[in-house]
Motif scaffolding. Sequence first.
Motif, short mmCIF file in Angstrom:
data_model
loop_
_atom_site.label_atom_id
_atom_site.label_comp_id
_atom_site.label_asym_id
_atom_site.label_seq_id
_atom_site.Cartn_x
_atom_site.Cartn_y
_atom_site.Cartn_z
N MET A 115 -49.29 -41.86 72.49
CA MET A 115 -50.54 -42.27 73.13
C MET A 115 -51.61 -42.59 72.08
O MET A 115 -52.39 -43.52 72.25
CB MET A 115 -51.02 -41.16 74.08
CG MET A 115 -50.05 -40.87 75.22
SD MET A 115 -49.75 -42.29 76.28
CE MET A 115 -51.25 -42.27 77.22
N ILE A 116 -51.64 -41.83 70.99
CA ILE A 116 -52.56 -42.13 69.89
C ILE A 116 -52.23 -43.49 69.29
O ILE A 116 -53.12 -44.32 69.06
CB ILE A 116 -52.52 -41.03 68.82
CG1 ILE A 116 -53.14 -39.74 69.36
CG2 ILE A 116 -53.23 -41.47 67.54
CD1 ILE A 116 -52.86 -38.50 68.52
N LEU A 117 -50.95 -43.75 69.05
CA LEU A 117 -50.55 -45.05 68.50
C LEU A 117 -50.87 -46.18 69.48
O LEU A 117 -51.35 -47.23 69.07
CB LEU A 117 -49.07 -45.05 68.14
CG LEU A 117 -48.71 -44.16 66.94
CD1 LEU A 117 -47.20 -44.05 66.79
CD2 LEU A 117 -49.35 -44.68 65.66
N ARG A 118 -50.65 -45.95 70.78
CA ARG A 118 -51.03 -46.96 71.79
C ARG A 118 -52.51 -47.30 71.66
O ARG A 118 -52.90 -48.47 71.64
CB ARG A 118 -50.73 -46.42 73.19
CG ARG A 118 -51.16 -47.39 74.30
CD ARG A 118 -51.51 -46.69 75.59
NE ARG A 118 -52.63 -45.77 75.43
CZ ARG A 118 -53.04 -44.94 76.38
NH1 ARG A 118 -52.43 -44.90 77.54
NH2 ARG A 118 -54.06 -44.13 76.17
N GLU A 146 -62.02 -43.37 59.39
CA GLU A 146 -61.29 -44.08 60.43
C GLU A 146 -59.79 -43.96 60.19
O GLU A 146 -59.34 -43.91 59.05
CB GLU A 146 -61.68 -45.56 60.45
CG GLU A 146 -63.10 -45.80 60.87
CD GLU A 146 -63.47 -47.27 60.90
OE1 GLU A 146 -64.47 -47.58 61.56
OE2 GLU A 146 -62.78 -48.10 60.28
N TYR A 147 -59.05 -43.93 61.28
CA TYR A 147 -57.60 -43.93 61.23
C TYR A 147 -57.14 -45.36 61.49
O TYR A 147 -57.45 -45.94 62.52
CB TYR A 147 -57.03 -43.00 62.31
CG TYR A 147 -57.38 -41.56 62.07
CD1 TYR A 147 -56.54 -40.75 61.31
CD2 TYR A 147 -58.54 -41.00 62.59
CE1 TYR A 147 -56.85 -39.42 61.07
CE2 TYR A 147 -58.85 -39.67 62.36
CZ TYR A 147 -58.01 -38.89 61.60
OH TYR A 147 -58.31 -37.58 61.36
N VAL A 148 -56.42 -45.92 60.52
CA VAL A 148 -55.94 -47.30 60.67
C VAL A 148 -54.42 -47.32 60.59
O VAL A 148 -53.80 -46.54 59.87
CB VAL A 148 -56.54 -48.23 59.60
CG1 VAL A 148 -58.04 -48.37 59.78
CG2 VAL A 148 -56.22 -47.75 58.21
N LEU A 149 -53.84 -48.22 61.35
CA LEU A 149 -52.39 -48.36 61.35
C LEU A 149 -51.91 -48.89 60.01
O LEU A 149 -52.51 -49.81 59.45
CB LEU A 149 -51.96 -49.34 62.45
CG LEU A 149 -52.07 -48.82 63.87
CD1 LEU A 149 -52.11 -49.97 64.86
CD2 LEU A 149 -50.91 -47.88 64.17
N THR A 150 -50.85 -48.31 59.51
CA THR A 150 -50.18 -48.82 58.32
C THR A 150 -49.11 -49.81 58.76
O THR A 150 -48.87 -49.98 59.97
CB THR A 150 -49.51 -47.67 57.56
OG1 THR A 150 -48.50 -47.11 58.41
CG2 THR A 150 -50.51 -46.61 57.13
#
Length: 147
Positions: free
Chosen positions: A25-28, A77-81
């Motif tokens: 859900m966090i990744l979504r 901030e959390y950013v997708l790798t």
Amino acid sequence: MLDEVNSQCPVARALEVLGDRWALMILRDAFDGLRRFSEFQKNLGLAKNILASRLKLLVECGLLALQPASDGSAYKEYVLTEKGRSVFPIVVGLRQWGERFLFEAGEARSALVDRASGHAVQMLEVRAGDGRVLRAEDCQRTLVRHT
């Protein structure tokens, strides 16, 4: 920890990282553009301690990276790798399965659409090297060693 049999299984290894509902859900939400702890917390309604532990795991596993806020504030901030972005087809597959089997006709739900055209995203398919659509019975597991 995985036992010896399951340690050779890519599905079992993936579930060690992605098998938690909140991780997906966090990744979504990250795919939807959320980046800050407070945004994830507000959108998911998740207790702060659980959210913090799941975000920490996703960072440790290399799916998210923690970086200074893009607006220059003191926030992080959390950013997708790249590794995190590669989970997108998995999330789409789960979404499409849920749409097909877990909603009644006429029941409201979110939809995934192509930002450029506004059209619904096509169903995912597993394909052979020659382009044929494969079903589960067309495939088998085998042990390989990658070099």
